[in-house]
Write a protein that holds these residues in place. Sequence first.
Motif, PDB file in Angstrom:
ATOM      1  N   ALA A  36       0.314  -1.095  -0.133  1.00 48.23           N
ATOM      2  CA  ALA A  36      -0.129  -0.308   0.337  1.00 48.23           C
ATOM      3  C   ALA A  36       0.822   1.054   0.147  1.00 48.23           C
ATOM      4  O   ALA A  36       0.465   2.212  -0.569  1.00 48.23           O
ATOM      5  CB  ALA A  36      -0.574   0.033   1.568  1.00 48.23           C
ATOM      6  N   GLY A  37       1.764   1.328   0.266  1.00 49.90           N
ATOM      7  CA  GLY A  37       2.824   2.331   0.379  1.00 49.90           C
ATOM      8  C   GLY A  37       3.322   3.089  -0.703  1.00 49.90           C
ATOM      9  O   GLY A  37       4.019   4.594  -0.910  1.00 49.90           O
ATOM     10  N   LEU A  38       3.378   2.588  -2.065  1.00 48.94           N
ATOM     11  CA  LEU A  38       4.164   2.527  -3.160  1.00 48.94           C
ATOM     12  C   LEU A  38       2.993   3.808  -3.371  1.00 48.94           C
ATOM     13  O   LEU A  38       4.028   4.992  -3.784  1.00 48.94           O
ATOM     14  CB  LEU A  38       4.116   1.789  -4.709  1.00 48.94           C
ATOM     15  N   ALA A  39       1.855   4.034  -3.035  1.00 47.25           N
ATOM     16  CA  ALA A  39       1.477   5.474  -3.959  1.00 47.25           C
ATOM     17  C   ALA A  39       1.792   6.443  -3.454  1.00 47.25           C
ATOM     18  O   ALA A  39       2.521   7.661  -4.043  1.00 47.25           O
ATOM     19  CB  ALA A  39       0.692   5.237  -3.814  1.00 47.25           C
ATOM     20  N   GLN A  40       1.786   6.373  -1.797  1.00 50.20           N
ATOM     21  CA  GLN A  40       2.418   7.497  -1.260  1.00 50.20           C
ATOM     22  C   GLN A  40       3.928   7.902  -1.553  1.00 50.20           C
ATOM     23  O   GLN A  40       4.443   9.227  -2.310  1.00 50.20           O
ATOM     24  CB  GLN A  40       2.569   7.043   0.262  1.00 50.20           C
ATOM     25  N   PHE A  41       4.833   6.669  -1.833  1.00 49.07           N
ATOM     26  CA  PHE A  41       6.580   7.131  -2.447  1.00 49.07           C
ATOM     27  C   PHE A  41       6.355   7.243  -3.164  1.00 49.07           C
ATOM     28  O   PHE A  41       7.264   8.640  -3.582  1.00 49.07           O
ATOM     29  CB  PHE A  41       6.817   4.899  -2.817  1.00 49.07           C
ATOM     30  N   TYR A  42       5.744   7.276  -4.401  1.00 47.15           N
ATOM     31  CA  TYR A  42       5.581   7.775  -6.106  1.00 47.15           C
ATOM     32  C   TYR A  42       5.537   9.299  -5.599  1.00 47.15           C
ATOM     33  O   TYR A  42       5.893  10.145  -6.367  1.00 47.15           O
ATOM     34  CB  TYR A  42       4.776   7.012  -6.803  1.00 47.15           C
ATOM     35  N   ARG A  43       4.493   9.004  -5.094  1.00 49.41           N
ATOM     36  CA  ARG A  43       4.234  11.035  -4.551  1.00 49.41           C
ATOM     37  C   ARG A  43       5.063  11.793  -3.231  1.00 49.41           C
ATOM     38  O   ARG A  43       5.726  12.648  -4.332  1.00 49.41           O
ATOM     39  CB  ARG A  43       3.253  11.097  -3.139  1.00 49.41           C
ATOM     40  N   GLU A  44       6.107  11.050  -3.333  1.00 53.02           N
ATOM     41  CA  GLU A  44       7.518  11.604  -2.322  1.00 53.02           C
ATOM     42  C   GLU A  44       7.896  12.143  -3.272  1.00 53.02           C
ATOM     43  O   GLU A  44       8.962  13.058  -3.617  1.00 53.02           O
ATOM     44  CB  GLU A  44       7.686  11.095  -1.746  1.00 53.02           C
ATOM     45  N   ILE A  45       9.046  10.853  -4.534  1.00 50.69           N
ATOM     46  CA  ILE A  45       9.095  11.259  -5.446  1.00 50.69           C
ATOM     47  C   ILE A  45       8.910  12.205  -6.696  1.00 50.69           C
ATOM     48  O   ILE A  45       9.892  13.167  -6.812  1.00 50.69           O
ATOM     49  CB  ILE A  45       9.531  10.289  -6.465  1.00 50.69           C
ATOM     50  N   GLU A  46       7.210  12.862  -6.566  1.00 48.67           N
ATOM     51  CA  GLU A  46       7.500  13.763  -7.596  1.00 48.67           C
ATOM     52  C   GLU A  46       7.087  15.170  -7.219  1.00 48.67           C
ATOM     53  O   GLU A  46       7.680  15.830  -7.509  1.00 48.67           O
ATOM     54  CB  GLU A  46       5.036  13.520  -7.620  1.00 48.67           C
ATOM     55  N   HIS A  47       7.426  15.258  -5.533  1.00 47.97           N
ATOM     56  CA  HIS A  47       7.213  16.441  -4.893  1.00 47.97           C
ATOM     57  C   HIS A  47       8.901  16.830  -4.979  1.00 47.97           C
ATOM     58  O   HIS A  47       9.045  17.908  -5.332  1.00 47.97           O
ATOM     59  CB  HIS A  47       7.419  15.969  -3.449  1.00 47.97           C
ATOM     60  N   LEU A  48       9.907  15.822  -4.589  1.00 45.36           N
ATOM     61  CA  LEU A  48      11.193  15.774  -4.750  1.00 45.36           C
ATOM     62  C   LEU A  48      11.361  16.544  -6.263  1.00 45.36           C
ATOM     63  O   LEU A  48      12.346  17.507  -6.086  1.00 45.36           O
ATOM     64  CB  LEU A  48      11.788  14.873  -5.037  1.00 45.36           C
ATOM     65  N   PHE A  49      11.199  16.128  -7.324  1.00 40.38           N
ATOM     66  CA  PHE A  49      11.077  16.546  -9.031  1.00 40.38           C
ATOM     67  C   PHE A  49      10.537  17.704  -8.881  1.00 40.38           C
ATOM     68  O   PHE A  49      11.297  18.719  -9.465  1.00 40.38           O
ATOM     69  CB  PHE A  49      10.622  14.986  -9.639  1.00 40.38           C
ATOM     70  N   THR A  50       9.442  18.512  -8.213  1.00 40.17           N
ATOM     71  CA  THR A  50       8.908  19.361  -8.837  1.00 40.17           C
ATOM     72  C   THR A  50       9.453  20.639  -7.981  1.00 40.17           C
ATOM     73  O   THR A  50       9.016  21.734  -8.065  1.00 40.17           O
ATOM     74  CB  THR A  50       7.529  19.091  -8.823  1.00 40.17           C
ATOM     75  N   VAL A  51       9.812  20.491  -6.406  1.00 37.14           N
ATOM     76  CA  VAL A  51       9.587  21.192  -5.431  1.00 37.14           C
ATOM     77  C   VAL A  51      11.509  21.981  -5.305  1.00 37.14           C
ATOM     78  O   VAL A  51      11.924  22.200  -6.177  1.00 37.14           O
ATOM     79  CB  VAL A  51       9.287  21.065  -4.679  1.00 37.14           C
ATOM     80  N   PRO A  52      11.973  20.848  -3.627  1.00 37.24           N
ATOM     81  CA  PRO A  52      13.039  21.006  -3.485  1.00 37.24           C
ATOM     82  C   PRO A  52      14.270  20.775  -4.799  1.00 37.24           C
ATOM     83  O   PRO A  52      15.502  21.804  -5.181  1.00 37.24           O
ATOM     84  CB  PRO A  52      13.905  20.014  -2.649  1.00 37.24           C
ATOM     85  N   PHE A  53      13.996  19.762  -6.162  1.00 36.71           N
ATOM     86  CA  PHE A  53      15.044  19.269  -6.926  1.00 36.71           C
ATOM     87  C   PHE A  53      14.617  19.897  -8.316  1.00 36.71           C
ATOM     88  O   PHE A  53      14.924  19.590  -9.531  1.00 36.71           O
ATOM     89  CB  PHE A  53      15.032  18.159  -7.195  1.00 36.71           C
ATOM     90  N   ALA A  54      13.597  21.249  -8.259  1.00 39.53           N
ATOM     91  CA  ALA A  54      13.098  21.604  -9.764  1.00 39.53           C
ATOM     92  C   ALA A  54      14.541  22.017 -10.324  1.00 39.53           C
ATOM     93  O   ALA A  54      13.710  22.234 -11.496  1.00 39.53           O
ATOM     94  CB  ALA A  54      12.169  22.828  -9.380  1.00 39.53           C
ATOM     95  N   ASN A  55      15.024  22.243 -10.296  1.00 40.51           N
ATOM     96  CA  ASN A  55      16.709  22.844 -10.805  1.00 40.51           C
ATOM     97  C   ASN A  55      17.134  21.687 -11.586  1.00 40.51           C
ATOM     98  O   ASN A  55      18.346  22.014 -11.626  1.00 40.51           O
ATOM     99  CB  ASN A  55      16.939  24.293 -10.766  1.00 40.51           C
ATOM    100  N   TRP A  56      17.152  20.536 -10.703  1.00 35.63           N
ATOM    101  CA  TRP A  56      18.008  19.866 -11.403  1.00 35.63           C
ATOM    102  C   TRP A  56      17.522  18.644 -12.142  1.00 35.63           C
ATOM    103  O   TRP A  56      16.405  19.193 -12.997  1.00 35.63           O
ATOM    104  CB  TRP A  56      18.085  19.021  -9.801  1.00 35.63           C
TER     105      TRP A  56
END
Length: 374
Positions: free
Chosen positions: A311-331
């Motif tokens: 069940a944790g995979l959906a939340q896991f993917y959301r965390e990756i999406e957040h990394l890509f779009t917020v703290p690592f937006a310029n990476w």
Amino acid sequence: MKTLIHDFFAVTAPGLEAVCSSELARLGIATVETPGGVCFRGGLHELYLANLWLRSANRILVRMGTVTARDFPTLYQRLVRLPWGRFIKPGIRCDVRAVSLRSRLVHTGRIADVCREAIDKALGQSEALSGTTEQLVLLRVHDNQVDVSIDSSGEHLHRRGYRQARSAAPLRENLAAAVLLASGYDGSLPLIDMMAGSGTFVIEAGLIAANRPPGIDREFSFMMWPKYRPRLWQQLCDEAVQSQRREGIAPIYGVDNNPKAIAAAQANLDRAKPGAPIDIAAGRLQDLQPPAATGLLIGNPPYGARLGRHAGLAQFYREIEHLFTVPFANWKCALVCPESVVEKMTRIRLDPVLGFSHGGIRVFLFIKEPGKSP
């Protein structure tokens, strides 16, 4: 002394042909891509160079010859005439493997047996050979044409020798290297593997960044050939050592929340000694922060089908999406996963760059360019 020119074939995982072709081009070798690999020509210099430097290939074959045969007596007579003595010493046991498509010669076991008999006859040796050293010989029969190839690599090229400690479902070394090369990684910008596992990404990144050839510390089948030139091999290794990059390499980080994975990665790193600054540490995905203005964030997440659904995979993917779009937006951000995983990430567009099979699952390298808006 006249240099013999051979046709070579670098075997790759389907989908990695262009990456391998680019590697050979950087070595100054002209190529022709074909499904499952890359064709090139040259002498021992090119053969040794390819085995020493190729990061994405599985093995390097020498195209020894092609014969036409519709029956086994003819096959034997024509195989005997091939120049086996250039590649096999008397007393070396041969592992002969055959495939057959649309040919009168359909029994692959018999094809292999006939080839062994022909090799024994050509080399003047007994069929009953002892010892553990083996030379791989590959026969491909198609429309009564028999293509004969000699393997020059021995163990698969992805077996660099450093990865003895493992974590769950790791990428093979050559797949990880191909992903890094296709991502444009060259060591000039920082890299973070957000799911380090057994450390394959960070170690392969270190080898690329330091310009250290993956084959420099291993042995190859061509070293057992009658015409092996140890001085040429040593010269190429010496030149490789001299060309290694020792300054200006950006930091490489590996992060994982599993202490056992961190221990495995550190053990592999200690064996590999890639020559680049690599830091592996325990940490949570959601706590990651960029250490520099830009770089490459990369990961090979669990797929569900690969490691078991939970069940944790959906939340896991959301965390990756957040990394890509917020703290690592310029990476630049890179993800190796099936399309089904990317479909769960609805707030950002990821472009497929490379496709291949991993553990029997079709996966892609997806890239988000720096500063790209969702």
